[in-house]
Design a protein around this motif. Sequence first.
Motif, mmCIF file in Angstrom:
data_model
loop_
_atom_site.group_PDB
_atom_site.id
_atom_site.type_symbol
_atom_site.label_atom_id
_atom_site.label_comp_id
_atom_site.label_asym_id
_atom_site.label_seq_id
_atom_site.Cartn_x
_atom_site.Cartn_y
_atom_site.Cartn_z
ATOM 1 N N PHE A 190 39.103 26.728 34.786
ATOM 2 C CA PHE A 190 38.023 27.519 35.385
ATOM 3 C C PHE A 190 38.311 27.829 36.853
ATOM 4 O O PHE A 190 37.987 28.925 37.332
ATOM 5 N N HIS A 197 46.707 31.566 32.158
ATOM 6 C CA HIS A 197 46.195 32.737 32.875
ATOM 7 C C HIS A 197 47.331 33.675 33.262
ATOM 8 O O HIS A 197 47.202 34.905 33.155
ATOM 9 N N ASN A 212 44.023 38.971 35.793
ATOM 10 C CA ASN A 212 44.412 37.654 36.315
ATOM 11 C C ASN A 212 45.377 37.749 37.500
ATOM 12 O O ASN A 212 46.519 37.310 37.435
ATOM 13 N N ILE A 219 39.337 31.829 40.451
ATOM 14 C CA ILE A 219 37.919 32.151 40.667
ATOM 15 C C ILE A 219 37.724 33.561 41.205
ATOM 16 O O ILE A 219 36.691 34.181 40.962
ATOM 17 N N ASP A 221 39.322 36.249 40.279
ATOM 18 C CA ASP A 221 39.280 37.140 39.111
ATOM 19 C C ASP A 221 37.933 37.049 38.415
ATOM 20 O O ASP A 221 37.394 38.061 37.959
ATOM 21 N N ARG A 222 37.396 35.860 38.338
ATOM 22 C CA ARG A 222 36.089 35.695 37.713
ATOM 23 C C ARG A 222 35.012 36.397 38.538
ATOM 24 O O ARG A 222 34.081 36.987 37.988
ATOM 25 N N PHE A 227 39.187 38.951 35.224
ATOM 26 C CA PHE A 227 39.640 37.789 34.450
ATOM 27 C C PHE A 227 39.749 38.121 32.968
ATOM 28 O O PHE A 227 38.914 38.835 32.399
#
Length: 307
Positions: A190, A197, A212, A219, A221-222, A227
């Motif tokens: 995560f 990834h 990615n 994080i 990318d999230r 992501f």
Amino acid sequence: MPELITIQELMDMGLPPIIIYAAPVMFALVFIEWGLSAWRKWDLYDTKDFWASTAIGIGNIIVSSATKISIFALVLFFYNMVPWRVPHTWWSYVLCFILLDFCRYWAHRIAHEQRIWWATHVPHHSSEEYNFSVSFRLSWVQGFKVIFFLPVALAGFHPVAFFICHQIAVLYQFWIHTELIDKLPRPIEFIFTTPSHHRVHHAKDDHYLDKNYGSTLIIWDRMFGTFQPELNTPNYGITKPPDSYNPVYLVFHEFIAIWKDLKKAEGWRDWLFILFASPAEQARVAKESEGNRSDNVASLSSAEAEE
């Protein structure tokens, strides 16, 4: 006004060459991975591809050594320009690394979204293999990307902190270039960029393209919508393979393609599009143009047949 630092003072500080110290471990891991691949017949290594990656890596080391003073001077210039300083203490390295990683995310993303920057990054993606040696494929002109990291100097982080954090960030990239490490525990997956990834990032499958970008932390990318989890075994490489193992060609082939397109450009708008539009957008426009030409030829042939 804070006291200024000279380039000589910075050099005299004896910055530890972390990557050089780590090199024996890196080469040992490459040998172990190659040995496991040969023993288990996993076909992770192609001999020509390996030597191409190694040659590009050696070239990058030579260029980086030759331009080190210039990069030091540029970072130092911007550090000396601002009137504030982040205290040079242990916690400043943590903050520096996080800010640098944020800058590396955007530098990496822009390198995929603007063709002129893609030309400085594409050698790293040109291999259709995925193993530790692919991490050696670093373009000889990627030093220009230092402009994306100048916010770290402008924030007032000491140049020593900048260069140590930068070396650690580059070194981190090595271990994520492998197929031997599966997905890791969820908390790690995560927060951090993992081999899973990064395998997605090196894939040329449509659902994996331009995903990615995170260097050490995934994080970003999230947070910014780029992501993509690993769902199936990726197919590695780029959509238009260079079909060569020549390290010089692998480093400069996209620059050659850009120059050819610029010579055919009609006006400054075409120049800007060729240089700064994304490779994906340019491929889409080229495909549409080719389709229109095919339709025109078909229409003309139909009209001639009717006559």
